[in-house]
Scaffold this motif. Structure first.
Motif: not given
Length: 309
Positions: A231-232, A236-239, A247-248, A256-257
């Motif tokens: 999730c971290g 970051s926008g990586l994927g 955790t979500a 995070v959405v």
């Protein structure tokens, strides 16, 4: 020398506390002559004058005052034993040792355990967040009273209670185009950079199975053992990824959405107990609290779970 008995000591203490034979008799729920006899016998056995008559009453001597200090220590000790027994009956004492997989240990279970402890002020807690294989190992070796591990449990003979399952969810970086959708399906991940759990894990197998069945090709750039790391990296926008719901929720709104994902992939886990002994009552109480909380969480499922966007 004959031994003093507990009723004689009780009469002495009642007399010291109340200051009169009449009140001491009331405290002991006996007659005044009975209290007087117990005090006479105690003085005779100790060969010590404990009370002097002054007018119509009895006044403790210096020896009685000194003796009372010792008697009171004994009674305080007995009171503590009684209180401890009540605490044990009320399941509010001792130390409860918990090991839980990271998905639960990163926020959800500590909050629930905190509420559990608030209702048991004399219960202490040792809480460890470790991956499921270590949870099983620690419980097998009786290092913990209860563990929470992902199923299937490697040791079939380990006492366990399966807990209500919740569906995994899709996690997206804030601002991702798919955030506009109310629910995601496998084809939405075609060509997306995907952050995955490590090969060999139950979660990885279940998730890969869905995408293989739907012939969806993701770009698998990162894999990790921990959903928090996953999730971290999403934040970051990586994927994007598919994640356990606990955790979500911890990362929702922090870059995070989360969105419902279909077909449903349940996140399943169980409470496990040391095989050498019966589960402790307080451990069972905690597991029941977790079960009830999960049922409530399941009823308050993510909106849009039945709509396909």
């Amino acid at each position: 020398m004959a031994r003093i008995n507990s009723r004689q000591v009780e009469a002495f203490r009642a007399m010291m506390l109340s200051g009169s034979v009449t009140e001491a008799a009331k405290l002991m729920a006996v007659t005044q002559p009975a209290v007087s006899r117990l005090l006479r016998d105690l003085q005779a056995l100790l060969k010590m004058e404990l009370f002097e008559r002054r007018g119509t009453g009895l006044v403790p001597t210096a020896a009685a005052t000194a003796l009372y200090m010792e008697v009171e220590r004994s009674f305080v000790g007995l009171d503590r034993i009684t209180a401890a027994a009540e605490e044990i009956r009320g399941r509010r004492t001792g130390t409860l040792r918990i090991a839980a997989l990271p998905a639960l240990a990163n926020g959800y279970l500590p909050r629930l355990a905190g509420h559990f402890l608030q209702e048991r002020p004399n219960l202490n807690l040792a809480f460890f967040g470790v991956i499921s294989p270590i949870v099983i190992d620690w419980v097998l070796n009786a290092q913990c009273d209860v563990g929470f591990a992902e199923v299937p449990i490697a040791h079939a003979g380990l006492p366990s209670i399966k807990l209500p399952a919740l569906p995994r969810v899709a996690v997206l970086p804030a601002g991702h185009p798919h955030c506009a959708k109310t629910i995601l399906v496998p084809r939405d991940f075609e060509g997306e950079t995907f952050i995955s759990l490590s090969s060999g894990s139950t979660s990885r197998h279940l998730i890969d199975q869905i995408f293989h069945r739907e012939d969806v090709r993701r770009v698998l750039r990162v894999e990790t053992t921990l959903s928090e790391i996953m999730c971290g990296m999403v934040s970051s926008g990586l994927g994007v990824s598919i994640c356990d719901p606990f955790t979500a929720r911890e990362f929702d709104g922090r870059g995070v959405v989360m969105r419902p994902f279909t077909p449903r992939i349940d996140f399943e886990f169980a409470a496990v107990f040391p095989p050498q002994r019966s589960p402790s009552p307080v451990a069972l109480d905690l597991v029941e609290s977790v079960r009830q909380a999960l049922e409530e969480l399941g009823r308050a499922s993510i909106p849009g779970e039945t709509d396909e966007g």
